[in-house]
Design a protein around this motif. Sequence first.
Motif, short mmCIF file in Angstrom:
data_model
loop_
_atom_site.label_atom_id
_atom_site.label_comp_id
_atom_site.label_asym_id
_atom_site.label_seq_id
_atom_site.Cartn_x
_atom_site.Cartn_y
_atom_site.Cartn_z
N ALA A 78 0.83 -1.20 0.00
CA ALA A 78 0.00 0.00 0.00
C ALA A 78 0.87 1.26 0.00
N GLY A 79 1.96 1.23 0.75
CA GLY A 79 2.87 2.38 0.77
C GLY A 79 3.52 2.60 -0.59
N GLY A 80 3.91 1.51 -1.24
CA GLY A 80 4.50 1.62 -2.57
C GLY A 80 3.52 2.18 -3.58
N ILE A 81 2.29 1.71 -3.51
CA ILE A 81 1.26 2.21 -4.42
C ILE A 81 0.98 3.69 -4.14
N ALA A 82 0.92 4.05 -2.86
CA ALA A 82 0.66 5.44 -2.49
C ALA A 82 1.76 6.36 -3.02
N ILE A 83 3.01 5.94 -2.89
CA ILE A 83 4.10 6.77 -3.40
C ILE A 83 4.05 6.86 -4.92
N ALA A 84 3.64 5.77 -5.56
CA ALA A 84 3.58 5.77 -7.03
C ALA A 84 2.56 6.77 -7.56
N VAL A 85 1.52 7.06 -6.81
CA VAL A 85 0.48 7.97 -7.30
C VAL A 85 0.59 9.38 -6.72
N VAL A 86 1.69 9.66 -6.00
CA VAL A 86 1.91 11.01 -5.49
C VAL A 86 2.05 11.95 -6.68
N PRO A 87 1.49 13.15 -6.58
CA PRO A 87 1.60 14.10 -7.70
C PRO A 87 3.04 14.33 -8.13
N GLY A 88 3.22 14.58 -9.40
CA GLY A 88 4.55 14.73 -9.99
C GLY A 88 5.38 15.86 -9.42
N ASP A 89 4.74 16.86 -8.83
CA ASP A 89 5.52 17.99 -8.30
C ASP A 89 6.08 17.72 -6.91
N VAL A 90 5.75 16.59 -6.30
CA VAL A 90 6.27 16.29 -4.97
C VAL A 90 7.65 15.65 -5.05
N PHE A 91 7.79 14.65 -5.90
CA PHE A 91 9.08 13.99 -6.11
C PHE A 91 9.40 13.99 -7.59
N VAL A 92 10.67 13.93 -7.89
CA VAL A 92 11.10 13.72 -9.27
C VAL A 92 10.55 12.34 -9.68
N PRO A 93 10.01 12.21 -10.89
CA PRO A 93 9.37 10.95 -11.28
C PRO A 93 10.23 9.70 -11.08
N TRP A 94 11.51 9.74 -11.41
CA TRP A 94 12.33 8.53 -11.27
C TRP A 94 12.53 8.18 -9.80
N VAL A 95 12.59 9.18 -8.92
CA VAL A 95 12.73 8.92 -7.49
C VAL A 95 11.43 8.32 -6.95
N ARG A 96 10.31 8.88 -7.36
CA ARG A 96 9.01 8.34 -6.96
C ARG A 96 8.90 6.87 -7.37
N THR A 97 9.29 6.58 -8.59
CA THR A 97 9.24 5.20 -9.08
C THR A 97 10.18 4.31 -8.28
N LEU A 98 11.39 4.80 -8.00
CA LEU A 98 12.36 4.02 -7.22
C LEU A 98 11.81 3.69 -5.83
N LEU A 99 11.29 4.68 -5.13
CA LEU A 99 10.74 4.45 -3.80
C LEU A 99 9.58 3.45 -3.84
#
Length: 111
Positions: free
Chosen positions: A30-51
């Motif tokens: 659930a945490g991984g899915i939540a981070i994956a759908v965080v808006p793009g302006d919060v994290f750089v996309p590749w970092v969001r995907t990595l997390l």
Amino acid sequence: MEENEPDPRFVLANERTFLTWISTSLALSAGGIAIAVVPGDVFVPWVRTLLAVVLVLLSAVAAGSAYPRWRHIDRALRQDRALPPPALAPLFGYGVAGVAVLALLLILLAR
């Protein structure tokens, strides 16, 4: 090797631990899915995907190792042997801590 019927309290504690690993797996997923759908302006996309990928991979490892660990402990209890060490505990501890520290740094630097 001869098997004995262990104290039911230990068998039930082992079962609760198994269920806790499954619950942990669901929370990591659930945490991984939540981070994956965080808006793009919060994290750089590749970092969001990595997390997200790290958390979902940890989820898969937790779920995949829950039953074998339960089985090994049950066998040790029935054969009156020493319990196996929690070999994956450092992986989960450091993995989740690493994700949390990286996310915290990114949140602080983005503000």
